[in-house]
Scaffold this motif. Structure first.
Motif, PDB file in Angstrom:
ATOM      1  N   ARG A   7       0.831  -1.203   0.000  1.00  0.00           N
ATOM      2  CA  ARG A   7       0.000   0.000   0.000  1.00  0.00           C
ATOM      3  C   ARG A   7       0.868   1.256   0.000  1.00  0.00           C
ATOM      4  NH1 ARG A   7      -3.309  -0.123   5.009  1.00  0.00           N
ATOM      5  NH2 ARG A   7      -1.400  -1.071   5.756  1.00  0.00           N
ATOM      6  N   LEU A  26      -8.024  -5.621   2.123  1.00  0.00           N
ATOM      7  CA  LEU A  26      -9.306  -6.301   2.235  1.00  0.00           C
ATOM      8  C   LEU A  26      -9.152  -7.492   3.175  1.00  0.00           C
ATOM      9  CD1 LEU A  26     -10.406  -6.224  -1.524  1.00  0.00           C
ATOM     10  CD2 LEU A  26     -11.019  -4.624   0.307  1.00  0.00           C
ATOM     11  N   ARG A  30      -6.323  -9.381  -0.199  1.00  0.00           N
ATOM     12  CA  ARG A  30      -6.106  -8.551  -1.387  1.00  0.00           C
ATOM     13  C   ARG A  30      -6.007  -7.088  -0.983  1.00  0.00           C
ATOM     14  NH1 ARG A  30     -10.908  -9.224  -5.027  1.00  0.00           N
ATOM     15  NH2 ARG A  30     -11.966  -9.347  -3.026  1.00  0.00           N
ATOM     16  N   GLN A  32      -7.168  -3.238  -2.251  1.00  0.00           N
ATOM     17  CA  GLN A  32      -8.023  -2.460  -3.138  1.00  0.00           C
ATOM     18  C   GLN A  32      -7.373  -1.098  -3.345  1.00  0.00           C
ATOM     19  OE1 GLN A  32     -11.771  -1.116  -1.508  1.00  0.00           O
ATOM     20  NE2 GLN A  32     -12.691  -1.145  -3.528  1.00  0.00           N
ATOM     21  N   VAL A  34      -8.107   2.559  -5.199  1.00  0.00           N
ATOM     22  CA  VAL A  34      -9.051   3.449  -5.863  1.00  0.00           C
ATOM     23  C   VAL A  34      -8.267   4.694  -6.242  1.00  0.00           C
ATOM     24  CG1 VAL A  34     -11.134   4.838  -5.599  1.00  0.00           C
ATOM     25  CG2 VAL A  34     -11.027   2.546  -4.587  1.00  0.00           C
TER      26      VAL A  34
END
Length: 79
Positions: A7, A26, A30, A32, A34
């Motif tokens: 991240r 998540l 996983r 996510q 955006v």
């Protein structure tokens, strides 16, 4: 990919490119991502997520979903 810095790596790339949004873990392991910004900037981030040799962890797949920008992002956050 939780716990390997993915991240943070994604955030650094997004800020370099100039997109807004966030990266979050998540429950199933996983991540996510955006991202909002000019389409070419978002495409560049997607390309890096798919092909960059220096990503922390192992990327086994990237799915993309395009939509209308919603706004409301201030920078690129880690959630």
């Amino acid at each position: 990919m939780q716990g390997v810095g993915f991240r943070w790596w994604t955030r650094a790339r997004a800020l370099e490119i100039g997109v807004l949004g966030y990266a979050s873990n998540l429950d199933d392991g996983r991540v996510q991502v955006v991202a909002e910004g000019p389409r070419e900037y978002c495409e560049r981030l997607l390309e890096l997520l798919r092909t960059a040799p220096d990503t922390p962890g192992q990327v086994v797949g990237v799915a993309d979903l395009w939509g209308e920008p919603r706004g409301g992002y201030d920078g690129f956050a880690i959630r």
